[in-house]
Scaffold this active site. Structure first.
Site, PDB file in Angstrom:
ATOM      1  N   GLY A 250       0.824  -1.203   0.000  1.00 31.00           N
ATOM      2  CA  GLY A 250       0.000   0.000   0.000  1.00 31.00           C
ATOM      3  C   GLY A 250       0.854   1.246   0.000  1.00 31.00           C
ATOM      4  O   GLY A 250       2.085   1.193   0.102  1.00 31.00           O
TER       5      GLY A 250
ATOM      6  N   GLY B 187       0.738   5.561   1.353  1.00 27.10           N
ATOM      7  CA  GLY B 187       0.067   6.615   2.082  1.00 27.10           C
ATOM      8  C   GLY B 187       0.783   7.940   1.920  1.00 27.10           C
ATOM      9  O   GLY B 187       1.693   8.096   1.089  1.00 27.10           O
TER      10      GLY B 187
ATOM     11  N   GLY C 271       4.595   7.499   2.998  1.00 27.68           N
ATOM     12  CA  GLY C 271       5.495   6.518   2.410  1.00 27.68           C
ATOM     13  C   GLY C 271       4.767   5.339   1.805  1.00 27.68           C
ATOM     14  O   GLY C 271       3.529   5.283   1.782  1.00 27.68           O
TER      15      GLY C 271
ATOM     16  N   VAL D 157       4.472   1.004   1.619  1.00 33.79           N
ATOM     17  CA  VAL D 157       4.677  -0.173   2.450  1.00 33.79           C
ATOM     18  C   VAL D 157       4.863  -1.403   1.552  1.00 33.79           C
ATOM     19  O   VAL D 157       4.088  -1.631   0.621  1.00 33.79           O
ATOM     20  CB  VAL D 157       3.489  -0.405   3.405  1.00 33.79           C
ATOM     21  CG1 VAL D 157       3.739  -1.626   4.286  1.00 33.79           C
ATOM     22  CG2 VAL D 157       3.257   0.837   4.266  1.00 33.79           C
TER      23      VAL D 157
ATOM     24  N   ASP E  59      -3.882   9.998  15.810  1.00 36.31           N
ATOM     25  CA  ASP E  59      -4.324   9.553  14.489  1.00 36.31           C
ATOM     26  C   ASP E  59      -5.013   8.184  14.594  1.00 36.31           C
ATOM     27  O   ASP E  59      -4.768   7.282  13.789  1.00 36.31           O
ATOM     28  CB  ASP E  59      -3.153   9.482  13.512  1.00 36.31           C
ATOM     29  CG  ASP E  59      -3.606   9.581  12.059  1.00 36.31           C
ATOM     30  OD1 ASP E  59      -4.770   9.976  11.833  1.00 36.31           O
ATOM     31  OD2 ASP E  59      -2.806   9.271  11.152  1.00 36.31           O
TER      32      ASP E  59
END
Length: 607
Positions: free
Chosen positions: A301, A303, A306, A308, A419
């Site tokens: 994935g 975001g 960064g 992953v 978060d």
């Protein structure tokens, strides 16, 4: 039968191992040494030419030199004398045969070896040959220097402008060198991660291959010393010729061995606990990260901070590697993540396995969780919103609450996450939740009640009102409580049946809808699969509504949230409405709130 005949018969039986119990039979992989005071060699290590190959783990072969030193040979013909092996800490203490580690540094390459440098302080160096020198000799490598010249090592970040190098010639560079080598210490520490036999050692047991296929390891009880028992039994029989004396001697020996083993086991456990307490995430080089991720082959994935990738430390251990964007911020997220996660050990918080800070390249290495995030299971946009039962949703909610409670109360300093959202709640194979992504986290003392913030942080939809406007109160650990409440309501809302009678369904605000339904005594229009589902949904909803109260002082602490989730749902009372009365426009975060019941002291953020 004459006692002398009995003694002779026992001597023969002992000598040939006939009729003896299994624990007295020879062990083909028994512990050995190169010399009497040398390190004990046992699994995962094996001794060449004295033990079968299957007695050890690949890459852990040792040998004895002509001078009975224990020798470890690494790739590129690097040879080290092993002085000590700490099986509990999975650590070896090695010396250089020529007493000059820097001489072998150009050939040191541990990328294909099971061993890594234990010293976390590793730097790049430039090596100079100087024919004359009048300055500071702090970086001089004496064992490499000779008549008429000296060898100096300078770290890559050293300001060369402060040093006169007119009589020096740069001869080569070295990368990722432990500081202890450049300080010319006599002992080098190397550790290994696989096979992970430290738990066996802590239990007072040994480690070995589980099956002949050599795919996994297991713990087993320590074998007794076979040869020593035979010699002692034979000596007793030959000297006294009495079976009775032999039995007395054997019983006494067993008592002594048992007491000694118990003390050694206790010591091993204490050493293991001390070692575990001091455990810190491993520092990897960028080359290690590329190897772990197979050149970034499997992307999981991406975001804002960064990308992953899936990685693999061994045949059985998988990890998730987040490669941080170079253009994002000034590295604050990276420092926050490593500094915070290195202090956390909780079943409901993701474990930071290691990190990389190699020049401008930064990465974080976590445990890999196959079920990905909670968002996948509660949002119909990402998957099957009904894939989890209500009992499992309740377990997930309780695990999340315990994880956040640990962050707020279980650490030396209070950790505010800022978060909390479904995307940052990861699920393991058994759907146990683990809180992740501490890039926005803040630290503060537990005896303080709020933190000062210059800008809002978090994800829209989960940010507490006071983070936007101080009219609602000061920012504190109650901000995480609000975010948790929004996640709870989203878990319930993912199963809500949309009311076809209401026009423009996309505009329905679920928290307000569900509050009005409960306040009016209406049944929640959700899918009920079996008896008890409605009660669980109602409990999660009421707890969520308590958590999203506009003013921080009206929200419960996470400790109180855990108690509510663990208790019976029918004992919970409805909270005050956090919304405007019916017919009025819903209050937004820009509207001024009512005065606080009590003031929250503002403190500075912890460094």
């Amino acid at each position: 039968m004459d006692l002398s005949v009995v003694g002779l018969l026992m001597l023969v039986l002992v000598g040939h191992g006939v009729g003896l119990p299994d624990q007295l039979l020879p062990d083909r992989c028994q512990e050995v040494r190169c010399k009497k005071d040398g390190p004990a060699i046992r699994f995962p290590f094996s001794l060449k030419e004295k033990q079968p190959d299957d007695c050890g783990y690949p890459g852990f072969e040792l040998s004895c030199t002509d001078r009975t030193e224990t020798l470890l040979q690494l790739p590129n013909s690097v040879k080290l004398y092993v002085n000590k092996i700490d099986y509990t800490s999975q650590l070896i203490f090695a010396a250089d045969p020529d007493k000059c580690f820097p001489k072998q540094l150009r050939n040191f390459n541990l990328s294909t070896s099971p061993f890594k440098f234990r010293d976390m302080q590793q730097d790049d160096y430039a090596i100079f040959n100087c024919t004359s020198w009048k300055g500071d000799t702090y970086q001089k490598l004496a064992c490499l220097s000779g008549p008429g010249y000296d060898i100096f090592a300078y770290r890559s970040d050293y300001l060369i402008s402060y040093t006169d190098l007119t009589s020096c010639t740069k001869i080569y560079n070295l990368s990722s060198v432990p500081m202890e080598i450049m300080m010319e210490e006599k002992i080098l520490r190397l550790n290994w991660s696989m096979p992970a036999c430290r738990l066996c050692e802590a239990q007072g047991k040994f480690c070995r291959w589980k099956t002949s296929a050599r795919l996994d390891t297991e713990c087993y009880d320590k074998p007794k010393s076979n040869e020593g028992i035979r010699i002692k039994i034979a000596a007793a029989v030959a000297t006294v010729g009495s079976v009775l004396l032999l039995l007395v001697f054997f019983a006494a020996y067993r008592v002594y061995s048992s007491d000694k083993a118990a003390k050694e086991n206790q010591k091993r456990i204490e050493n293991f606990l001390a070692d575990y307490k001091a455990f810190k995430p491993t520092r990897y080089t960028y080359a290690d990260i590329k190897r772990i991720t197979n050149e970034f082959k499997d992307k999981l994935g991406q975001g804002a901070y960064g990308t992953v990738f899936k990685g693999q430390l061994s045949d059985e251990i998988f990890v998730a590697v987040k490669i941080l964007n170079n253009s994002t911020g000034n590295g604050e997220e990276f420092v926050n993540e490593v500094g915070t996660m290195g202090k956390i050990h909780h079943v409901n918080v993701i474990r930071l396995v290691g990190y990389c800070a190699d020049g401008f390249r930064r990465a974080l290495v976590y445990d890999y969780l196959s079920n990905e995030s909670l968002e996948k299971f509660i949002s119909s946009e990402h998957g099957d919103a009904s894939a989890l039962s209500w009992e499992k949703l309740q377990d997930i909610a309780l695990g999340m609450a315990k994880g956040i409670e640990y962050l707020h109360q279980g650490c030396d300093q209070r950790i505010l996450h800022f978060d909390i959202k479904p995307h940052n709640i990861l699920l393991d194979d058994n759907f146990n939740p683990k809180i992740s992504d501490f890039g926005l986290a803040k630290l503060c003392s537990k005896d303080q009640s709020a933190v000062s913030m210059t800008t809002a942080r978090g994800t829209l939809g989960y940010i507490a009102p006071e983070v936007f406007s101080r009219n609602f109160g000061n920012v504190s650990y109650k901000s995480d409580v609000y975010s948790f409440g929004m996640v709870l309501l989203e878990m319930v809302g993912g199963r809500k049946t949309i009311d076809d009678k209401i026009e423009n369904n996309n505009q329905i605000y679920f928290p307000e809808w569900v509050y009005n339904s409960l306040d009016n005594g209406e049944e929640l229009r959700i899918r009920i699969e079996k008896e008890g589902d409605a009660q669980i949904a109602k409990k999660l909803t009421i707890v969520g509504l308590w958590c999203i109260q506009w003013h921080p002082v009206d929200r419960p602490s996470m400790n109180a949230v855990v108690q509510m989730l663990e208790g019976a749902g029918d004992t919970l009372t409805m909270p005050p409405s956090p919304f405007a009365s019916a017919g009025q426009e819903r209050r937004n975060v820009n509207m001024p709130g009512r005065p606080l019941h009590q003031a929250l002291e503002v403190i500075s953020e912890a460094e």
